[in-house]
Structures are given as C-alpha cells and as structure tokens.
Design a protein around this motif. Structure first.
Motif, PDB file in Angstrom:
ATOM      1  N   GLN A  32      30.238  41.566  43.385  1.00 34.39           N
ATOM      2  CA  GLN A  32      30.568  42.546  42.616  1.00 34.39           C
ATOM      3  C   GLN A  32      30.454  42.318  40.861  1.00 34.39           C
ATOM      4  O   GLN A  32      30.244  40.723  41.094  1.00 34.39           O
ATOM      5  N   GLU A  33      29.769  42.912  40.216  1.00 35.80           N
ATOM      6  CA  GLU A  33      29.881  42.273  39.284  1.00 35.80           C
ATOM      7  C   GLU A  33      31.159  42.521  37.613  1.00 35.80           C
ATOM      8  O   GLU A  33      31.187  42.120  37.236  1.00 35.80           O
ATOM      9  N   LEU A  34      31.610  43.496  38.184  1.00 39.27           N
ATOM     10  CA  LEU A  34      32.904  44.123  36.885  1.00 39.27           C
ATOM     11  C   LEU A  34      34.273  42.731  37.718  1.00 39.27           C
ATOM     12  O   LEU A  34      34.067  42.334  38.069  1.00 39.27           O
ATOM     13  N   PRO A  35      34.520  42.863  37.022  1.00 37.85           N
ATOM     14  CA  PRO A  35      35.996  41.986  36.688  1.00 37.85           C
ATOM     15  C   PRO A  35      36.934  43.027  37.783  1.00 37.85           C
ATOM     16  O   PRO A  35      37.252  43.655  37.886  1.00 37.85           O
ATOM     17  N   ILE A  36      38.039  41.613  38.213  1.00 39.70           N
ATOM     18  CA  ILE A  36      38.562  42.216  38.615  1.00 39.70           C
ATOM     19  C   ILE A  36      40.214  41.428  38.947  1.00 39.70           C
ATOM     20  O   ILE A  36      40.260  40.664  38.115  1.00 39.70           O
TER      21      ILE A  36
END
Length: 236
Positions: A32-36
């Motif tokens: 996934q591309e969202l920050p973690i």
C-alpha cells in the motif's frame, strides 16, 4: 516473506507482538502507498518492523532514517524513509517530509504514543509489550542465545528452570531490546554450559529485579554486543 527475509528475522518478527499472522499483515501493508505508523513502547524494535515492510515491498531501493527535525530532501527517485519518535515531530516538519516523499518515497514512522502531529492518514500497526505476552519470553530468549552463539562462535549455552523463574517474574519495561541486552550480558559473563540464576553476577541479576535501573540499550546496542562478546572468541 521467506524469499526476502532470513529465517532468524522471520522468527523474531513472529514474536514481536504484531498479532496473529504478522507476515500476511505486513505483506499486505507493504503493497500500500499510505504512510505507516508503528506504535510500540520503548525497546519494542519498531525499526526492525519498518525494515521488514521495506524488504517485503519487493523493490531494491534505499532505506534511510530521520530523527525529529531532519527534513532535508531525499536523494534518489524512490526509497523508504523511517521517521524515529514520531510524537516529537512538529506538524510543519511532517508536512515537509510528506512533500519530499511525493516523488515515490514511502514514509514509515515509529512512535511510543497513539497520537501524532500529522493530519495525514496513516496505516496503524500496534506492537504489544513483552510484559503482556510472557508466553513468548522463552522462545525469544532462545532465539537471542542462538543468534549470539552463532555470531561469536560460542559453545553451547542453555538456561535452567531457575533462570526462567527469575526472568518471568520481571516485567521487562524496555521490552525486546532489554531482553536481548540481558542475554548478551549473561553470555559474556557466565561460562557454564547450563546457566542457573545462582551463576549470575550480582550486577547482572540486579538488573532484572523490580525497580532496577534501566539497561543501556538502543543507540549503543551493537557497540555493547561487540565489547561484551568479542573478547570471548579468543578463549573458546
């Protein structure tokens, strides 16, 4: 996971308090591309989880670390930026980091609290502290004994029942890093094949008693390992 992470790392990740089926979860997150945001107490080794996610992404690209306030632009087209102590970052600095990451960089952050200064949407990962999962203590300890025996070619070592009793009575407030440091200290100072609590030097045993001072760990951990165990190699 087995294609990109070694067996030792996989075993440790399964014991880091990431819940059931950690590899499947981390593999999904890595795509996934969202920050973690990885939330866990001091010493839970959030950076190791970040590095695993980076590796599971399946792309050869750099992994860099940034401390609070370090907002300079990232070099290269893509990579993973790991932000240490997210709770200490200002909203302005985090916005700058996100702008710098718009060219294909992934942001992973470690934090000791559930709150942060960013209005961005984060994927949340939670790490359970060691005191809440004492069932993992023996397996983790054996993993660390095996790791440092191999690294420094030390003879066979095992803990007896008295050691497990002492260790399970302690809450390990500094979590995995404290446990790992304790194992290193024991291997460096106790040379019996079967290690009993009575064999522990008082200074080491005192470290895992209630209200003991915190162990020196995290930043200087690798230097501590080398300093404690390297002299033993010549005597083996």
């Amino acid at each position: 996971a087995e294609r990109v992470l070694d067996r030792d790392t996989l075993k440790e990740l399964s014991l880091m308090g990431l819940g059931e089926h950690p590899f499947a979860h981390l593999s999904r997150v890595s795509q996934q591309e969202l920050p973690i945001q990885i939330q866990g107490e001091r010493g839970t080794n959030k950076e190791a989880v970040a590095r695993a996610i980076h590796a599971l992404g399946g792309v050869q690209r750099p992994f860099i670390k940034r401390s609070p306030g370090q907002t300079k632009k990232f070099r290269g087209k893509t990579g993973t930026a790991y932000l240490k102590r997210l709770e200490e970052w200002s909203a302005e600095d985090l916005n700058q980091i996100h702008k710098n990451a718009e060219n294909g960089w992934r942001i992973i952050a470690g934090t000791r609290t559930a709150e942060n200064a960013s209005s961005k949407t984060w994927i949340q990962l939670q790490m359970t502290p060691l005191r809440e999962r004492k069932a993992d203590l023996e397996t983790l300890t054996r993993l660390y004994i095996s790791r440092y025996r191999r690294r420094f070619q030390l003879p066979e070592r095992r803990f007896d029942k008295s050691m497990w009793a002492v260790m399970k009575a302690y809450n390990w407030p500094e979590n995995l890093k404290e446990l790992e440091t304790f194992v290193v200290q024991v291997l460096a100072n106790v040379h019996q094949r079967t290690i009993r609590s009575a064999n522990l030097p008082r200074a080491i045993k005192k470290r895992i008693e209630p209200d003991s001072p915190l162990l020196e760990l995290t930043e200087g951990f690798e230097a501590l390992v080398e300093a404690r165990l390297r002299p033993l190699v010549a005597s083996v």
